[in-house]
Design an enzyme around this catalytic site. Structure first.
Site, PDB file in Angstrom:
ATOM      1  N   ASN A 123     -23.025  98.813  31.146  1.00 23.08           N
ATOM      2  CA  ASN A 123     -24.020  99.901  31.916  1.00 23.08           C
ATOM      3  C   ASN A 123     -23.073 101.166  31.563  1.00 23.08           C
ATOM      4  OD1 ASN A 123     -26.510  99.124  33.367  1.00 23.08           O
ATOM      5  ND2 ASN A 123     -25.143  97.537  33.910  1.00 23.08           N
ATOM      6  N   HIS A 180     -27.844  96.988  40.856  1.00 27.49           N
ATOM      7  CA  HIS A 180     -27.615  95.867  41.269  1.00 27.49           C
ATOM      8  C   HIS A 180     -28.531  94.997  40.535  1.00 27.49           C
ATOM      9  CE1 HIS A 180     -26.684  92.937  44.304  1.00 27.49           C
ATOM     10  NE2 HIS A 180     -27.982  92.410  44.407  1.00 27.49           N
ATOM     11  N   ASP A 185     -25.514  97.157  49.468  1.00 25.93           N
ATOM     12  CA  ASP A 185     -26.631  96.931  48.689  1.00 25.93           C
ATOM     13  C   ASP A 185     -27.923  97.205  49.604  1.00 25.93           C
ATOM     14  OD1 ASP A 185     -25.230  96.296  46.429  1.00 25.93           O
ATOM     15  OD2 ASP A 185     -25.473  93.874  47.132  1.00 25.93           O
ATOM     16  N   MET A 229     -17.154  95.974  41.678  1.00 26.26           N
ATOM     17  CA  MET A 229     -17.128  94.996  42.392  1.00 26.26           C
ATOM     18  C   MET A 229     -16.015  94.880  43.810  1.00 26.26           C
ATOM     19  SD  MET A 229     -19.421  93.542  40.777  1.00 26.26           S
ATOM     20  CE  MET A 229     -19.915  91.765  40.983  1.00 26.26           C
ATOM     21  N   ILE A 248     -16.056  96.865  47.660  1.00 21.89           N
ATOM     22  CA  ILE A 248     -16.658  97.579  48.703  1.00 21.89           C
ATOM     23  C   ILE A 248     -15.975  98.879  49.167  1.00 21.89           C
ATOM     24  CG2 ILE A 248     -17.793  97.317  50.934  1.00 21.89           C
ATOM     25  CD1 ILE A 248     -18.327  94.366  50.238  1.00 21.89           C
ATOM     26  N   LEU A 249     -16.812  99.766  49.037  1.00 20.13           N
ATOM     27  CA  LEU A 249     -15.887 101.224  49.392  1.00 20.13           C
ATOM     28  C   LEU A 249     -16.046 101.434  50.830  1.00 20.13           C
ATOM     29  CD1 LEU A 249     -17.737 103.418  46.588  1.00 20.13           C
ATOM     30  CD2 LEU A 249     -15.433 102.622  46.675  1.00 20.13           C
TER      31      LEU A 249
HETATM   32  C1  GAR Z   1     -24.388  94.284  36.177  1.00 22.90           C
HETATM   33  O1  GAR Z   1     -25.463  93.375  35.842  1.00 22.90           O
HETATM   34  C2  GAR Z   1     -24.556  95.069  37.534  1.00 22.90           C
HETATM   35  O2  GAR Z   1     -25.914  95.100  37.941  1.00 22.90           O
HETATM   36  C3  GAR Z   1     -23.754  94.006  38.399  1.00 22.90           C
HETATM   37  O3  GAR Z   1     -22.696  93.614  37.573  1.00 22.90           O
HETATM   38  C4  GAR Z   1     -23.106  93.533  36.167  1.00 22.90           C
HETATM   39  C5  GAR Z   1     -21.958  94.572  35.371  1.00 22.90           C
HETATM   40  O4  GAR Z   1     -22.197  94.525  34.106  1.00 22.90           O
HETATM   41  N1  GAR Z   1     -23.373  94.674  39.585  1.00 22.90           N
HETATM   42  C6  GAR Z   1     -23.385  93.994  40.497  1.00 22.90           C
HETATM   43  O5  GAR Z   1     -23.420  92.766  40.768  1.00 22.90           O
HETATM   44  C7  GAR Z   1     -22.789  94.865  41.947  1.00 22.90           C
HETATM   45  N2  GAR Z   1     -23.108  94.071  43.085  1.00 22.90           N
HETATM   46  P1  GAR Z   1     -21.434  95.770  33.064  1.00 22.90           P
HETATM   47  O6  GAR Z   1     -20.230  95.768  33.386  1.00 22.90           O
HETATM   48  O7  GAR Z   1     -21.779  95.056  31.621  1.00 22.90           O
HETATM   49  O8  GAR Z   1     -22.066  96.961  33.290  1.00 22.90           O
END
Ligand code: GAR
Length: 192
Positions: A22, A113, A149, A94, A96-97
């Site tokens: 992302n 999310h 979330d 990952m 929590i702030l």
């Molecule tokens: C993504 O799917 C994002 O939505 C999820 O982790 C992945 C990160 O992928 N986020 C969460 O689960 C947050 N609770 P990436 O490092 O390739 O962007």
């Protein structure tokens, strides 16, 4: 969002913990000629995060903090203020702030999310959606508040769950949509 008034681009800090796909899509978005954003820094709680490589590739400042206590968070806040960060994008972050951190950047923290919130807050979203035999899952970009979330939803994208989907295959298809959704969410937030 008043952020854009009088300035060319808004300064963004992207927070990551892992792969950073992302983050990569946001960097690409920031490179578009008419992009409203500039990614000023990448912050991680994990010095082994694969996504930190993009800091080197694209010459973006990176910083790693453990986020384990108030002092550590204070250091992050100091860095963000020093770099005039207007918007924080959590992208696979990952940790929590704390409430006090969020208060410092009220309305200026976004998160992506991998579920159709309010369904499946927290972890293992794809497993849960498949197990419940849901027809659709998807992804959501939302404002971050002090509850996990649970902040106001900005934008969502539905993804069909196929008969033979595994959490891995579903995650892969949703991730492709996430990469389009985060830039769209930023555009939406800036036009609010
Ligand atoms: C993504 O799917 C994002 O939505 C999820 O982790 C992945 C990160 O992928 N986020 C969460 O689960 C947050 N609770 P990436 O490092 O390739 O962007």
């Amino acid at each position: 969002m008043a952020l854009l008034i009088g300035s060319n681009r808004i300064n963004i800090a992207v927070f990551i913990s892992g792969t950073g796909s992302n983050l990569k899509s946001l960097i690409k978005f920031s490179k578009l000629k008419k992009s409203p954003i500039m990614i000023k820094m990448i912050i991680s709680n994990n010095y082994k995060a694969k996504g930190l490589q993009y800091a080197n590739i694209y010459k973006i400042k990176k910083k790693v903090f453990d986020f384990k206590n108030t002092l550590s968070e204070k250091k992050v806040i100091y860095e963000l203020k020093k770099n005039n960060i207007n918007l924080i994008c959590l992208a696979g972050f990952m940790k929590i702030l704390s409430k006090s951190f969020i208060k410092n950047f009220k309305g200026k923290i976004l998160n992506i999310h991998p579920s159709l919130l309010p369904k499946y807050k927290g972890l293992n979203t794809h497993e849960r959606a498949i197990k419940n035999k849901d027809k659709y899952s998807g992804c959501t970009v939302h404002f971050v508040n002090s509850r996990l979330d649970s902040g106001k939803i900005i934008i969502q994208k539905k993804v069909k769950i196929n008969k033979f989907d595994t959490p891995k295959s579903l995650a892969k298809r949703i991730l492709i949509q996430e990469h389009k959704l985060y830039p769209a969410a930023i555009m939406k937030v800036l036009s609010l």
